[in-house]
Design a protein around this motif. Structure first.
Motif, short mmCIF file in Angstrom:
data_model
loop_
_atom_site.label_atom_id
_atom_site.label_comp_id
_atom_site.label_asym_id
_atom_site.label_seq_id
_atom_site.Cartn_x
_atom_site.Cartn_y
_atom_site.Cartn_z
N HIS A 605 0.85 -1.19 0.00
CA HIS A 605 0.00 0.00 0.00
C HIS A 605 0.89 1.24 0.00
N PRO A 606 0.51 2.30 -0.71
CA PRO A 606 1.36 3.50 -0.74
C PRO A 606 1.73 4.03 0.63
N HIS A 607 0.82 3.94 1.60
CA HIS A 607 1.15 4.44 2.93
C HIS A 607 2.16 3.52 3.62
N ALA A 634 14.38 -1.77 -1.83
CA ALA A 634 13.11 -2.49 -1.89
C ALA A 634 11.94 -1.52 -2.04
N THR A 635 11.98 -0.43 -1.31
CA THR A 635 10.89 0.55 -1.37
C THR A 635 10.82 1.20 -2.74
N LEU A 636 11.96 1.53 -3.32
CA LEU A 636 11.98 2.14 -4.65
C LEU A 636 11.38 1.19 -5.68
N ALA A 637 11.80 -0.07 -5.65
CA ALA A 637 11.25 -1.05 -6.60
C ALA A 637 9.74 -1.17 -6.45
N GLN A 638 9.27 -1.18 -5.21
CA GLN A 638 7.82 -1.30 -4.99
C GLN A 638 7.09 -0.05 -5.44
N ARG A 639 7.65 1.11 -5.18
CA ARG A 639 6.98 2.35 -5.62
C ARG A 639 6.94 2.46 -7.15
#
Length: 814
Positions: A605-607, A634-639
């Motif tokens: 989820h974006p949050h 990991a966060t960059l790939a997911q975003r």
């Protein structure tokens, strides 16, 4: 030491102001001067290289009259300038020219005739609507659809435009016509990135071109050319006018100021109705007094308007209805489908448009599925007398059209891209004292929400402003819907970096919600959270932290400990603790919030991604890069997967990962990623948005760490000036920029300037952040070291200085 951050990235890389890199399984377009970075799949990159344009390919709009007179000299001059003087025209291997003149002077007609005349000498001739940067992107995206429909029809707008840029770079010898350029700077990127063809621009603007392209002013037609144009239109090309007819045409041309648009429309009227030029002159005299000296385009067109509209209405009343409605839309790219609700069937619509085309009121796109109306025509139509119900002619119909078009939940991205310019145009052109409507407000809100979902909230300001005005007029200043509109406008102002107006709007909304809804209503708590976030963004932590703490306690009590809005408050409070340098409270709060968001909202989820990014940032601030870097990656790939490559939160992740690479000593990846992120933020957020300024600061820091002090100092000085202008002289980010510039002066050996700047920064940090804030201590240490170095120089000894980063602002507000 500096207050910096950095950037890096893997895969194909390109650096520099105007560079292109393609390789591996994807294509990466990194272009300077404000372009965004777009990742293209391998097959799209291959097609961009291999697809050839058919002979004579282009999208030149048709000409209603087909008559071109009086401009042969200008046409020859234009050809000569583009082909013979390429080296003097902005780029070394291409020609670039700008034709400027007042509305209706014939700029577009000359450019169109040039394109038709020489189209076989170019590999492609592409007409670009250039009134705004978004319309330029839309026109380039259409090129991808024309040449590569097997891929482009299912691609996003930015992907299609990036594909077109790749194609133009691999296939030289084309002509791009940028029509109706409002801001010459909009073309700088395209001229720099696309050197292997000709660029031709038309504009009503005579200034601002000196650094963009050489210009060619276009004046009124001379008297003989005006007579030739009028006679050719009124009597037909095969008819040889009598001396008396030419005399009457000369007199009429003088009455119309020799303005080409007025001459064309008068000629079309004469041909359609069989009226003589002498009779038409007498009719004009009854409509308006004789023309004054000089040329006023609006007045000249108005002189012919009354009788032309009367003739059109006699032939097809529905045509006048359509024309009046189109006066309030954007002047170009009006989809036929948008107009359909005003006509009972496609046949009626086609006949009405055909009548307008016959009278030179409109022009068609190449595929005849879109219509354009001259801006001068729109101006005159908008100044007709109002109806008895206070609506100006066509205004109510225009509002109904956008209401109908935005009401469907099935509207896709391609349709929205076509609709947006027209919804914004209706909002921007709202007349004073025009009746308001909640249905119209809903249309504006729907368009704004589409932009918001794309991460372009800063672009919604005109729509949010119009929505608020409609709600205030219909519902009153304190109606819950009005308060929501005011809150949304404050959010758009904050997204655009206009914190002063955002805070004022948030404060007003909070006071009204407390009065109308009560102190603990969920919407009141939302206003309180948003106001705290704006204080935080403005660097006012003394007001932000207590307000965050109070809001969190109220949300826990009213909504429960794991309600999504409670988790938002917890995340934001952790961010404020972090900004205040209190990592001992920030990290545990982030960790708890992340675990709760993963459980309640899900891992992507974006949050949840927001809190994951913030926790990584806190780890980095604490010096724990072994935990920070994998979490950033990991966060960059997911975003990128969830939000898209150029969403502002994706850009925040890329910026923050760059900072971690820098802290880990990987400067090569850091500089490359910082340059890419800055280019994206300039394009997506704007040149002076706070996030763009943060990227510029971070890139300067990376240059300095890499030993490129010349580029670092220049970039720091520019960024500091922008910070002072946008955020104010004592904002924490401004103070970081000032500290960083002082440090770079110190490293470069300019101790006199370094010490003076450190002293000013220290005094301001002590006042704003307090004597024990980590950033205040950092500047104090820097000043001490610089003074010691200066003393050592006086003693003819040397000293060295080191640099370490304080970090950057995380993405905190949900």
């Amino acid at each position: 030491m500096t207050d910096g951050a950095v950037a890096g990235g893997g895969g194909p890389q390109a650096t520099g102001a105007r560079s292109m890199a393609v390789g591996g399984d994807v294509g990466v377009a990194i272009t300077g001067d404000g372009a965004r970075v777009v990742m293209l799949p391998a097959e799209a990159v291959r097609w961009a290289r291999e697809v050839e344009a058919p002979p004579g390919a282009g999208n030149l709009p048709g000409s209603a009259s087909g008559v071109f007179v009086g401009r042969q000299g200008e046409l020859a001059q234009l050809r000569r300038l583009l082909t013979d003087q390429g080296e003097a025209a902005v780029t070394q291997v291409s020609g670039a020219r700008a034709i400027h003149g007042l509305g209706g002077i014939g700029k577009s007609t000359l450019a169109l005739h040039y394109g038709h005349t020489y189209r076989r000498t170019y590999t492609l001739v592409w007409w670009v609507n250039a009134a705004s940067t978004e319309q330029i992107v839309t026109s380039l995206a259409a090129l991808a659809v024309r040449l590569c429909p097997q891929w482009a029809t299912s691609a996003e707008m930015q992907e299609r435009a990036a594909w077109a840029m790749l194609w133009l770079q691999w296939h030289p010898g084309w002509l791009l016509v940028f029509d109706n350029v409002e801001d010459p700077a909009d073309l700088r990127h395209y001229l720099g990135t696309l050197p292997d063809g000709h660029h031709l621009a038309t504009s009503r603007t005579a200034t601002g071109w000196h650094t963009i392209a050489p210009t060619m002013p276009l004046g009124l037609l001379d008297a003989d050319a005006a007579v030739d144009l009028l006679c050719g239109l009124a009597f037909g090309a095969e008819h040889v006018p009598t001396p008396a007819q030419r005399g009457d045409a000369a007199a009429l041309g003088a009455d119309l100021g020799h303005l080409p648009l007025a001459l064309e429309q008068a000629g079309a009227y004469l041909f359609e109705t069989g009226t003589s030029p002498a009779d038409y002159r007498r009719m004009l005299g009854r409509v308006m007094d004789a023309a004054a000296g000089g040329i006023d385009p609006e007045r000249t067109i108005a002189r012919i308007w009354h009788h032309t509209l009367t003739a059109v209405e006699r032939r097809d009343p529905q045509a006048v209805t359509l024309l009046n409605a189109m006066a309030w839309l954007a002047p170009e790219g009006i989809p036929r489908t948008l107009l359909a609700p005003l006509c009972p069937d496609p046949l009626t619509l086609g006949e009405a448009l055909g009548t307008l085309y016959a009278y030179n009121m409109i022009a068609y796109s190449a595929d005849r599925q879109a219509i354009s109306v001259h801006r001068l025509v729109q101006t005159v139509l908008r100044h007709q007398p109002a109806d008895s119900d206070s609506y100006l002619p066509g205004r109510r119909d225009a509002e109904h059209l956008i209401q109908h078009a935005t009401s469907s939940e099935d509207t896709d991205t391609f349709q929205w891209d076509q609709l947006l310019p027209h919804v914004v145009a209706v909002a921007d052109s709202t007349p004073l004292h025009s009746p308001a409507s909640t249905d119209t407000a809903d249309a504006y809100h729907a368009a704004a929400q589409y932009l918001y979902r794309q991460g372009r909230d800063a672009h919604t300001i005109p729509l949010r402003t119009a929505t608020l005005a409609q709600h205030e007029q219909v519902l009153g200043a304190t109606h819950p819907q009005t308060l929501t509109s005011r809150n949304n406008l404050a959010g758009a102002r904050q997204a655009a970096g206009d914190l002063e107006r955002a805070i004022a709007l948030y404060e007003a909304t909070l006071a009204q919600r407390e009065q109308v809804l009560g102190a603990t209503h969920p919407q009141t708590l939302t206003s309180r959270n948003n106001l705290a976030g704006a204080y935080h963004a403005a660097g006012d932590l003394e007001r932000a932290i207590p307000l965050y703490e109070a809001t969190l306690a109220q949300r826990e009590h009213v909504l429960g400990a794991t309600h999504p809005q409670t988790l938002t408050s917890r995340n934001n409070l952790a961010g404020a603790y972090h900004a205040a340098g209190n990592l001992e409270r920030a990290i545990p709060l982030y960790e708890a919030t992340l675990a709760q968001r993963e459980h309640v909202l899900g891992g992507t989820h974006p949050h949840t991604l927001n809190t994951r990014n913030n926790l990584a940032y806190a780890y980095g601030s604490a010096g724990d890069l072994e935990q920070a870097i994998p979490l950033y990656e990991a966060t960059l790939a997911q975003r990128e997967h969830v939000l898209g490559d150029t969403h502002p939160q994706t850009l925040a992740s890329r910026n923050n990962l760059a900072g971690a690479y820098h802290a880990a000593g990987n400067l090569e990846r850091a500089v490359t990623l910082h340059e890419a992120t800055l280019a994206q933020r300039e394009h997506v957020l704007g040149d002076t948005h706070p996030d763009t300024l943060a990227s510029r600061n971070n890139l300067a820091y990376a240059y300095g760490s890499a030993g490129d002090l010349e580029r670092a100092i220049a970039l720091y000085e520019a960024t500091l000036g922008q910070y002072e202008h946008v955020l104010g002289a004592t904002h924490p980010h401004t103070l970081s920029s000032r500290n960083n510039l002082a440090h770079t002066y110190e490293v470069a050996g300019d101790l006199e300037r370094a010490i003076a700047l450190y002293e000013a920064t220290l005094a301001q940090r002590e006042h704003v952040l307090g004597h024990t804030h980590p950033h205040t201590l950092n500047t104090r240490n820097n000043l001490t070291r610089a003074r010691q170095a200066a003393q050592a120089v006086q003693q003819r000894s040397t000293a060295t200085s080191t640099a370490a980063g304080e970090g950057q602002q995380p993405s905190t507000a949900d």
